[in-house]
Design a protein around this motif. Structure first.
Motif, PDB file in Angstrom:
ATOM      1  N   ASP A   1       0.826  -1.206   0.000  1.00 36.35           N
ATOM      2  CA  ASP A   1       0.000   0.000   0.000  1.00 36.35           C
ATOM      3  C   ASP A   1       0.863   1.260   0.000  1.00 36.35           C
ATOM      4  N   LEU A   2       1.920   1.239   0.784  1.00 35.75           N
ATOM      5  CA  LEU A   2       2.824   2.387   0.814  1.00 35.75           C
ATOM      6  C   LEU A   2       3.498   2.574  -0.538  1.00 35.75           C
ATOM      7  N   ASP A   3       3.870   1.475  -1.167  1.00 35.13           N
ATOM      8  CA  ASP A   3       4.484   1.546  -2.489  1.00 35.13           C
ATOM      9  C   ASP A   3       3.528   2.210  -3.480  1.00 35.13           C
ATOM     10  N   SER A   4       2.266   1.825  -3.420  1.00 37.15           N
ATOM     11  CA  SER A   4       1.253   2.417  -4.299  1.00 37.15           C
ATOM     12  C   SER A   4       1.051   3.898  -3.991  1.00 37.15           C
ATOM     13  N   ALA A   5       1.027   4.234  -2.711  1.00 42.05           N
ATOM     14  CA  ALA A   5       0.828   5.632  -2.314  1.00 42.05           C
ATOM     15  C   ALA A   5       1.988   6.506  -2.777  1.00 42.05           C
ATOM     16  N   ILE A   6       3.196   5.998  -2.627  1.00 35.96           N
ATOM     17  CA  ILE A   6       4.384   6.746  -3.065  1.00 35.96           C
ATOM     18  C   ILE A   6       4.338   6.942  -4.576  1.00 35.96           C
TER      19      ILE A   6
ATOM     20  N   ASP B   1       5.255  17.723  -2.304  1.00 41.45           N
ATOM     21  CA  ASP B   1       5.372  17.512  -0.863  1.00 41.45           C
ATOM     22  C   ASP B   1       6.447  16.449  -0.601  1.00 41.45           C
ATOM     23  N   GLN B   2       7.685  16.873  -0.699  1.00 48.60           N
ATOM     24  CA  GLN B   2       8.812  15.952  -0.545  1.00 48.60           C
ATOM     25  C   GLN B   2       8.905  15.388   0.868  1.00 48.60           C
ATOM     26  N   LEU B   3       8.456  16.150   1.845  1.00 44.91           N
ATOM     27  CA  LEU B   3       8.497  15.681   3.224  1.00 44.91           C
ATOM     28  C   LEU B   3       7.564  14.482   3.412  1.00 44.91           C
ATOM     29  N   GLN B   4       6.375  14.558   2.852  1.00 42.71           N
ATOM     30  CA  GLN B   4       5.437  13.447   2.958  1.00 42.71           C
ATOM     31  C   GLN B   4       5.977  12.215   2.236  1.00 42.71           C
ATOM     32  N   ILE B   5       6.540  12.402   1.060  1.00 42.30           N
ATOM     33  CA  ILE B   5       7.114  11.284   0.309  1.00 42.30           C
ATOM     34  C   ILE B   5       8.262  10.657   1.090  1.00 42.30           C
ATOM     35  N   ALA B   6       9.106  11.478   1.690  1.00 40.49           N
ATOM     36  CA  ALA B   6      10.231  10.968   2.472  1.00 40.49           C
ATOM     37  C   ALA B   6       9.736  10.179   3.683  1.00 40.49           C
ATOM     38  N   ARG B   7       8.686  10.663   4.334  1.00 49.65           N
ATOM     39  CA  ARG B   7       8.126   9.942   5.489  1.00 49.65           C
ATOM     40  C   ARG B   7       7.562   8.582   5.076  1.00 49.65           C
TER      41      ARG B   7
END
Length: 65
Positions: free
Chosen positions: A19-24, A34-40
């Motif tokens: 799911d995280l892979d899909s979200a990224i 929003d690089q901060l969200q992607i990094a998190r």
């Protein structure tokens, strides 16, 4: 934890990892700035991978040769 509990936990972690892979990928495809969200999300994904590896190691029996 016994093997059944470990297997259940592994399945949950693998689903969350996918799911995280899909979200990224979705954030990157939309051109999100929003690089901060992607990094998190990426950091969380790495933690999940580490936990998955640890649990997989627990399921493999120690063989003393």
């Amino acid at each position: 934890m016994d093997d059944t509990q470990i297997a259940k936990r592994l399945e949950i972690l693998r689903v969350e990892h996918r799911d995280l892979d899909s979200a990224i990928a979705a954030l990157l495809d939309t051109g999100s700035t929003d690089q901060l969200q992607i990094a998190r999300l990426k950091k969380r994904k790495l933690r999940l991978r580490d936990e998955i590896a640890l649990l997989e190691d627990q399921m493999i029996p120690d063989i003393i040769a």
